[in-house]
Write a protein that holds these residues in place. Structure first.
Motif, PDB file in Angstrom:
ATOM      1  N   ASN A 323     131.048  37.588  40.970  1.00  0.00           N
ATOM      2  CA  ASN A 323     131.024  37.565  42.267  1.00  0.00           C
ATOM      3  C   ASN A 323     131.359  38.946  42.972  1.00  0.00           C
ATOM      4  O   ASN A 323     131.664  39.107  43.858  1.00  0.00           O
ATOM      5  CB  ASN A 323     132.184  36.626  42.581  1.00  0.00           C
ATOM      6  N   TRP A 324     131.038  39.881  42.375  1.00  0.00           N
ATOM      7  CA  TRP A 324     131.057  41.293  42.861  1.00  0.00           C
ATOM      8  C   TRP A 324     129.855  42.183  42.424  1.00  0.00           C
ATOM      9  O   TRP A 324     129.594  42.016  41.450  1.00  0.00           O
ATOM     10  CB  TRP A 324     132.385  41.878  42.181  1.00  0.00           C
ATOM     11  N   ASP A 326     128.907  40.565  45.104  1.00  0.00           N
ATOM     12  CA  ASP A 326     128.844  39.591  45.750  1.00  0.00           C
ATOM     13  C   ASP A 326     128.407  38.457  45.027  1.00  0.00           C
ATOM     14  O   ASP A 326     128.065  38.496  43.653  1.00  0.00           O
ATOM     15  CB  ASP A 326     127.772  39.388  47.189  1.00  0.00           C
ATOM     16  N   ALA A 327     128.416  37.272  45.310  1.00  0.00           N
ATOM     17  CA  ALA A 327     127.988  35.908  44.487  1.00  0.00           C
ATOM     18  C   ALA A 327     126.581  36.127  44.032  1.00  0.00           C
ATOM     19  O   ALA A 327     126.275  34.961  43.313  1.00  0.00           O
ATOM     20  CB  ALA A 327     128.318  34.788  45.104  1.00  0.00           C
ATOM     21  N   SER A 351     131.407  27.912  40.685  1.00  0.00           N
ATOM     22  CA  SER A 351     131.961  29.105  41.697  1.00  0.00           C
ATOM     23  C   SER A 351     130.727  29.693  42.584  1.00  0.00           C
ATOM     24  O   SER A 351     130.791  29.795  43.783  1.00  0.00           O
ATOM     25  CB  SER A 351     133.071  29.993  41.062  1.00  0.00           C
ATOM     26  N   LEU A 352     129.628  29.966  41.834  1.00  0.00           N
ATOM     27  CA  LEU A 352     128.355  30.481  42.312  1.00  0.00           C
ATOM     28  C   LEU A 352     127.689  29.415  43.319  1.00  0.00           C
ATOM     29  O   LEU A 352     127.132  29.773  44.330  1.00  0.00           O
ATOM     30  CB  LEU A 352     127.587  30.990  41.426  1.00  0.00           C
ATOM     31  N   ALA A 355     129.380  29.510  46.632  1.00  0.00           N
ATOM     32  CA  ALA A 355     129.404  30.384  47.350  1.00  0.00           C
ATOM     33  C   ALA A 355     128.367  30.271  48.504  1.00  0.00           C
ATOM     34  O   ALA A 355     128.215  31.028  49.431  1.00  0.00           O
ATOM     35  CB  ALA A 355     129.291  31.722  46.590  1.00  0.00           C
ATOM     36  N   GLY A 356     127.276  29.533  48.112  1.00  0.00           N
ATOM     37  CA  GLY A 356     126.245  29.092  48.752  1.00  0.00           C
ATOM     38  C   GLY A 356     124.634  29.448  48.325  1.00  0.00           C
ATOM     39  O   GLY A 356     124.919  30.660  47.527  1.00  0.00           O
ATOM     40  N   TYR A 359     122.850  33.397  48.345  1.00  0.00           N
ATOM     41  CA  TYR A 359     122.829  34.248  47.232  1.00  0.00           C
ATOM     42  C   TYR A 359     121.683  34.233  46.326  1.00  0.00           C
ATOM     43  O   TYR A 359     121.495  35.145  45.479  1.00  0.00           O
ATOM     44  CB  TYR A 359     124.209  34.527  46.674  1.00  0.00           C
ATOM     45  N   SER A 555     136.738  22.450  49.665  1.00  0.00           N
ATOM     46  CA  SER A 555     135.871  23.816  50.183  1.00  0.00           C
ATOM     47  C   SER A 555     136.378  24.035  51.727  1.00  0.00           C
ATOM     48  O   SER A 555     136.369  25.094  52.138  1.00  0.00           O
ATOM     49  CB  SER A 555     134.522  23.522  50.147  1.00  0.00           C
TER      50      SER A 555
END
Ligand code: ATP
Ligand code: MG
Length: 638
Positions: A323-324, A326-327, A351-352, A355-356, A359, A555
Motif C-alpha cells: 500500500n505504498w 498507494d494501494a 486490504s487492497l 482501498a477501492g 487502484y 469501513s
C-alpha cells in the motif's frame, strides 16, 4: 514421468500411483534433480519417535540444483528480479550466471569469516537480493541458515540466535518499508547483548543509517567482497551434502504459542519444493513469477528462493509494502515487469480490495495467467474480487494449504488442471495422504464430513525435528494421534471430496452442540458490505456452552453501532444460519496480527473471556498497541 501434470485424468492416475507406490513415485520425481550420488533407499520412517529419512545415501548440494545446472542453458535468463521499495529507484536483475557468481563470492566471504559446514548463521536482512545471495551461500558451504524476519524485535532475534547457537549474523544498516526505515543493525546490537555464541556480524549497506561497528566483531559486507576480489575471485565449489544434513532452521510465526525452530533437510526439501512449485503454478519457461511474501517466512524460503530457482524460473522479489506509495503498488509491479503468476495472502487481498477499485482500474494486468493465495482461509468475497479484478475471470486461483512444518504445499489445486471452488484448497497433491479424525483419533471416512486434519504418510518436505528439542517435535505433531502427523487445523471434506480448511482446531467452536469453524463465521460477517475484516473467537456461555464473540473492523463509521450489529447478525443468519449469529460484536480499528499477517486468536480469546492478566508472548505482533485498544473496548461491552 514428467514433472508437470497436464490433465485432471493424469492427476487422478498419478495420485493413485503415488499412494500405492510412494517410494517408486518419489524416486521417479527425484530423477529430475542433479545428484552427486543417488540414494540407496528412498524412505525410512516411523511417526513414533519420529524418525524420517528420505533419499538416504544420496549426496547433493541444493545450490547446484538452483544455480549451476541452469547456467549452461539459462545463464542469461533472469533468476531474480528485484523491485525496490521506492518506485523511483532502479530495479535490479540478476541472471542465473550473475547470481551464481555472487553466491560463490559470498560463500568465500563466509569461509573467510570462519564459517564451516554445520555452523548456524542468522540472517536478518531487508528484502534485497543480498538476502537471497546470503541464503544460497550458506547452503552452498553447508552452513545452516536461520532467517529472521527483518521486522522482529531485539528480543525475538536474541531468542532465535540463542536457540540455534548461531556463530554469525548477517544484517544491514537498515531497511526500507513504505515510508519507514528500520534500523536493523542497531536492533541486532541490542539483541547481541544477550547472545554469547555470535563471533562475527556482517553488515550490508542499504539505508546509510549511522551504525556502530565493533572492532573484532563487525565487518562490512562490501569490504569482505573486496577482499575476495583481491584474492582473484576464486570459485567456490558446492559442499557435498548428505541427503539428511540440515539445510535450515525456520521459526514458525507463533500464532499459537512460542515459535518452534522447524528443521528442514537437504534432499527431501529440494525435491518437494521444486515438484510442488512447478505443478501448482504450472510454470512455463518464460513466465515471470511474483510471490509477495517475505523471505523471513517459509513461503519466501520455499516459493521465492528454492522452489522457483530449482525449476529455473524467474522469481520477482519486492522490498516494499503493497500500500505504498498507494494501494496500486502491486498492480504497478505486475504491469512494469509483465508478471504472469502472482502469489499473495488473503490479508493483502482484503486490504487492497478495501482501498477501492480505482487502484486497479487502468493497470495492465493482461499478462497474468495464474494466481495463488496462502496463509489463511480466504473469504469468498476476497476470492471473487481477486478472480474478477486481478485475474479478469481467466486466471485459475490456487489456494495453497501448507505450513512451515510441511516445507511445501500439501493440499492445493493444480492451476488449470484441477477444479477450484472459492475458499477450498481442493485436493491433495501427489504423495500426500490426508485423513480427517475425530477427537479420539478415529478416522472419519466418506464425504460431507469435517474433523481434525492429519497426514498419515510421510512426504519428502516434512519437518524432521524442532531444533535442539526433538521431544517438542514429537509432542506437538506426532503424539496427539498415534501414527499420524497432526496439522492443528480443522478441515471439511465436502460431498465431492474437496477439502476446505476451516481454521485451527482450537478455533472450531462448539455452540449448543454444533461445531462451527471461526473462518466460516468470519466469512459470513465479511460479506456484510461495511465490513473490512473480522476475527471470531469463542467464550464460555452459560447456556450454549460456547458463545460467539466477533471483533469487527467496519469501513465507515456508523453513528448507530447497534443497527450495524443487527445488520451483521442478519447477514450471518442468511449465510450460515441463526446458530452462527455472534453473541457479541465489538468494533475495533485493528486486529492483533503476527508479522506474517495471521490473527493471534489466543489473545482475542483471552480478551473475550475477560481474562487479560496474562496475554502470553506478544513479541511477534505487528502492532502491540492495538491490544490495549481492544481491551478497553471489551470492558465497555461487558
Ligand atoms: P505457529 O505454528 O507457531 O502457531 P503458524 O502456524 O501461524 O505459527 P505458519 O506455519 O506460517 O505458522 O502457518 C501455517 C498455518 O497457516 C496453517 O496451519 C493454517 O492454519 C494456515 N494456512 C496456511 N495456508 C492456508 C490456506 N491456504 N488456507 C487456510 N489456512 C491456511
Ligand atoms: Mg502452525
Amino acid at each position: 514421468m514428467d514433472l508437470q501434470i497436464k490433465s485432471f485424468e493424469e492427476y487422478q492416475r498419478i495420485y493413485q500411483y503415488s499412494v500405492e507406490k510412494p517410494e517408486e513415485f518419489w524416486a521417479e520425481i527425484a530423477e529430475h534433480f542433479y545428484w552427486r550420488r543417488k540414494w540407496n533407499k528412498v524412505l525410512e520412517w516411523n511417526f513414533k519417535e519420529p524418525n524420517i529419512k528420505w533419499f538416504e545415501g544420496a549426496r547433493l548440494n541444493i545450490t547446484e540444483n538452483c544455480l549451476d545446472r541452469h547456467v549452461y542453458k539459462l545463464g542469461d535468463k533472469p533468476a531474480i528480479i528485484w523491485e525496490p521499495n521506492d518506485p523511483n529507484e532502479a530495479h535490479r536483475v540478476l541472471t542465473y550466471k550473475q547470481l551464481l557468481d555472487k553466491v560463490e563470492q559470498f560463500s568465500n566471504v563466509l569461509k573467510n569469516n570462519g564459517i564451516r559446514k554445520g555452523d548456524r548463521v542468522c540472517i536478518y536482512l531487508p528484502m534485497v537480493p543480498e538476502l537471497v545471495i546470503a541464503v544460497l551461500a550458506c547452503a552452498r558451504i553447508g552452513a545452516i541458515h536461520s532467517v529472521v524476519f527483518g521486522g522482529f524485535s531485539a528480543q525475538s532475534i536474541a531468542d532465535r540466535i540463542n536457540d540455534a547457537d548461531c556463530r554469525l549474523v548477517i544484517t544491514a544498516d537498515g531497511g526500507f518499508r513504505g515510508t519507514k526505515q528500520i534500523a536493523l543493525k542497531s536492533i541486532v546490537d541490542d539483541a547481541l547483548v544477550q547472545c554469547k555464541s555470535v563471533e562475527r556480524v556482517i553488515v550490508l549497506t542499504r539505508t546509510r543509517t549511522p551504525v556502530s561497528m565493533i572492532k573484532g566483531r563487525d565487518v562490512w559486507w562490501e569490504d569482505e567482497i573486496k577482499k575476495v576480489e583481491t584474492q582473484g575471485n576464486p570459485p567456490c565449489p558446492a559442499e557435498e551434502m548428505n541427503a539428511e544434513d540440515l539445510l535450515f532452521i525456520l521459526y514458525t510465526s507463533g500464532s499459537t504459542g512460542k515459535p518452534k525452530g522447524v528443521v528442514h533437510t537437504c534432499a527431501g526439501y529440494m525435491v518437494y519444493t521444486g515438484y510442488t512449485f512447478t505443478n501448482a503454478f504450472q510454470y512455463q519457461p518464460d513466465e515471470v513469477y511474483f510471490c509477495t511474501a517475505d523471505i523471513g517466512w517459509i513461503t519466501g524460503h520455499s516459493y521465492i528462493i528454492y522452489g522457483p530457482l530449482s525449476q529455473g524460473a524467474t522469481s520477482l522479489m519486492f522490498e516494499g509494502v503493497p500500500n505504498w506509495p498507494d494501494a496500486g503498488r502491486l498492480w504497478d509491479i505486475v504491469e512494469k515487469h509483465k508478471v504472469n503468476i502472482l502469489y499473495t495472502a488473503p490479508t493483502a487481498i482484503r486490504s487492497l480490495m478495501a482501498a477501492g477499485d480505482q487502484y486497479v482500474e487502468g493497470k495492465d494486468l493482461s499478462t497474468i495467467t495464474k494466481l495463488g493465495t496462502v496463509g489463511e482461509p480466504i473469504n469468498e468475497e476476497a476470492w471473487h474480487w481477486y478472480d474478477q479484478k486481478i485475474g479478469k475471470g481467466k486466471a485459475p486461483i490456487v489456494d495453497t494449504w501448507w505450513q512451515t512444518e510441511t516445507g511445501g504445499f500439501l493440499i492445493s489445486p493444480i492451476a488449470g488442471v484441477t477444479p477450484t471452488v472459492p475458499g477450498y484448497a481442493m485436493l491433495p497433491l501427489p504423495g500426500v495422504q490426508p485423513i480427517l479424525v475425530d477427537e479420539n483419533g478415529q478416522e472419519i471416512e466418506g464425504n460431507g464430513v469435517s474433523g481434525n486434519l492429519c497426514i498419515k504418510y510421510p512426504w519428502p518436505g516434512m519437518i524432521r525435528t524442532t531444533y535442539g528439542d526433538h521431544e517438542r517435535c514429537r509432542q506437538t505433531y506426532f503424539s496427539v494421534y498415534e501414527n499420524l502427523y497432526f496439522t492443528g487445523d480443522g478441515c471439511l471434506r465436502d460431498e465431492n471430496g474437496y477439502y476446505r480448511i476451516t481454521g485451527r482446531v482450537d478455533d472450531v467452536l462448539n455452540v449448543s452442540g454444533h461445531r462451527i469453524g471461526t473462518a466460516e463465521v468470519e466469512n459470513a460477517i465479511n460479506m456484510h458490505s461495511d465490513v473490512i475484516e473480522s476475527a471470531v473467537v469463542g467464550y464460555p456461555h452459560p447456556v450454549k456452552g460456547q458463545g460467539i464473540y466477533a471483533f469487527v473492523i467496519a469501513s465507515q463509521h456508523h453513528t448507530d453501532e447497534d443497527l450495524t450489529r443487527q445488520d451483521i447478525n442478519q447477514t450471518v443468519s442468511r449465510i450460515i444460519g441463526a446458530i452462527a449469529k455472534p453473541d457479541k460484536i465489538q468494533f475495533v480499528s485493528g486486529l492483533p496480527k503476527t508479522r506474517s499477517g495471521k490473527i493471534m486468536r489466543r489473545i482475542l480469546r483471552k480478551i473475550a473471556e475477560g481474562d487479560t492478566s496474562n496475554l502470553g508472548d506478544t513479541t511477534t505482533l505487528l502492532d502491540p498497541a492495538v491490544v490495549d485498544e481492544i481491551k478497553e473496548g471489551a470492558e465497555k461491552l461487558r
